[in-house]
Enzyme design. Structure first.
Site, PDB file in Angstrom:
ATOM      1  N   ASP A 135     -41.174  55.866 -25.281  1.00 33.32           N
ATOM      2  CA  ASP A 135     -41.172  55.324 -26.645  1.00 33.32           C
ATOM      3  C   ASP A 135     -42.248  54.252 -26.805  1.00 33.32           C
ATOM      4  O   ASP A 135     -42.170  53.197 -26.169  1.00 33.32           O
ATOM      5  CB  ASP A 135     -39.777  54.740 -26.929  1.00 33.32           C
ATOM      6  CG  ASP A 135     -39.600  54.299 -28.367  1.00 33.32           C
ATOM      7  OD1 ASP A 135     -40.504  54.529 -29.191  1.00 33.32           O
ATOM      8  OD2 ASP A 135     -38.535  53.714 -28.660  1.00 33.32           O
ATOM      9  N   ASP A 155     -34.686  53.301 -34.986  1.00 38.80           N
ATOM     10  CA  ASP A 155     -34.870  52.016 -34.313  1.00 38.80           C
ATOM     11  C   ASP A 155     -34.152  50.907 -35.058  1.00 38.80           C
ATOM     12  O   ASP A 155     -34.525  50.552 -36.172  1.00 38.80           O
ATOM     13  CB  ASP A 155     -36.366  51.678 -34.268  1.00 38.80           C
ATOM     14  CG  ASP A 155     -37.106  52.561 -33.283  1.00 38.80           C
ATOM     15  OD1 ASP A 155     -36.718  52.576 -32.099  1.00 38.80           O
ATOM     16  OD2 ASP A 155     -38.057  53.241 -33.701  1.00 38.80           O
TER      17      ASP A 155
HETATM   18  C1  DX5 Z   1     -40.757  50.161 -30.867  1.00 40.30           C
HETATM   19  C2  DX5 Z   1     -39.851  51.304 -31.275  1.00 40.30           C
HETATM   20  C3  DX5 Z   1     -40.532  52.619 -31.365  1.00 40.30           C
HETATM   21  C4  DX5 Z   1     -41.594  52.698 -32.420  1.00 40.30           C
HETATM   22  C5  DX5 Z   1     -42.674  53.586 -31.891  1.00 40.30           C
HETATM   23  O1  DX5 Z   1     -40.014  49.009 -30.859  1.00 40.30           O
HETATM   24  O2  DX5 Z   1     -38.805  51.428 -30.338  1.00 40.30           O
HETATM   25  O3  DX5 Z   1     -39.599  53.683 -31.503  1.00 40.30           O
HETATM   26  O4  DX5 Z   1     -41.136  53.213 -33.638  1.00 40.30           O
HETATM   27  O5  DX5 Z   1     -43.724  53.598 -32.779  1.00 40.30           O
HETATM   28  P1  DX5 Z   1     -45.123  54.224 -32.424  1.00 40.30           P
HETATM   29  O6  DX5 Z   1     -44.880  55.664 -32.056  1.00 40.30           O
HETATM   30  O7  DX5 Z   1     -45.890  54.052 -33.690  1.00 40.30           O
HETATM   31  O8  DX5 Z   1     -45.676  53.435 -31.276  1.00 40.30           O
HETATM   32 ZN    ZN Z   2     -37.484  53.268 -30.348  1.00 41.01          ZN
END
Ligand code: DX5
Ligand code: ZN
Length: 216
Positions: free
Chosen positions: A174, A34
């Site tokens: 995601d 990310d």
């Molecule tokens: C949010 C990101 C995600 C994040 C997800 O902006 O795009 O990829 O890392 O994290 P979790 O799985 O903890 O919600």
């Molecule tokens: Zn992401």
């Protein structure tokens, strides 16, 4: 087959090499990276130099999610850093078709990400050119947030669009993916699960990845 993409954002940044080794030994399919610019999203994460090092440590597909403005300025640099797949946000691309062609010409798989408020129908005239659609199931910028339930309807709508046109575009989800909701997300029609907190904060991350892999 469910594809699993652990998001490195939730990992221990002091031990990135060990985290990559753990992912290498797991059943994960892609490593989700990310990138945040503090403009499109209210947070800043990491960029090309970090990804270039991760590239050396990982045997997995590097799946780069750009939460940045003007992604076209950096597509080539992310390719050089080691990205295999590059996803840009619909909300920042005024010339999305051009952006997608650019990513493909750099020999990466091309994806478009949608914020929670963006309807999947907005992809109607670009879907045939996409390898992946990433549906944000939280507001982008932070890990550890709660899954937005309306996402299920978006997944079902997109699955129908893809099916009706006979495409093989992958649907990636995601944000807020847990061991509890993963099965329902796949049932709604998703192909790829991104999971940060669920994997990296688990007592046994490899077991969590295994559970996600077998959630359908
Ligand atoms: C949010 C990101 C995600 C994040 C997800 O902006 O795009 O990829 O890392 O994290 P979790 O799985 O903890 O919600
Ligand atoms: Zn992401």
């Amino acid at each position: 087959m469910v594809l699993v993409a652990p998001s490195l954002l939730a990992s221990n940044f002091l031990r990135l090499e060990d985290e990559c080794k753990m992912i290498n030994e797991s059943q994960a399919d892609w490593l989700h990276l990310d990138v945040m610019d503090g403009r499109f999203v209210p947070n800043i994460s990491f960029g090309m130099p970090v990804i270039a090092q991760i590239r050396k440590a990982t045997t997995k597909t590097c799946d780069v999610h750009l939460m940045i403005e003007e992604p076209e300025k950096y597509a080539e640099a992310f390719k050089k850093a080691g990205a295999d797949r590059l996803t840009v946000h619909l909300e920042v691309c005024r010339n999305l078709h051009r952006n997608i062609q650019q990513i493909k010409s750099l020999e990466m798989k091309a994806g478009v990400a949608l914020n929670p408020h963006s309807p999947v129908e907005l992809l109607s005239d670009i879907l045939q050119d996409l390898d992946t659609v990433l549906i944000l199931s939280v507001n982008p910028g932070f890990g550890g947030q709660e899954f937005i339930p309306h996402t299920y309807q978006k997944i079902r709508n997109l699955r129908r669009m893809i099916h009706d046109r006979g495409l093989n575009t992958l649907i990636q989800i995601d944000g807020g993916v847990t061991l509890e909701n993963a099965g329902n997300i796949i049932k709604a029609g998703a192909d790829v699960l991104v999971a940060g907190t669920t994997v990296f904060q688990a007592k046994d991350p490899k077991a969590a990845i295994h559970t996600l892999k077998n959630c359908n």
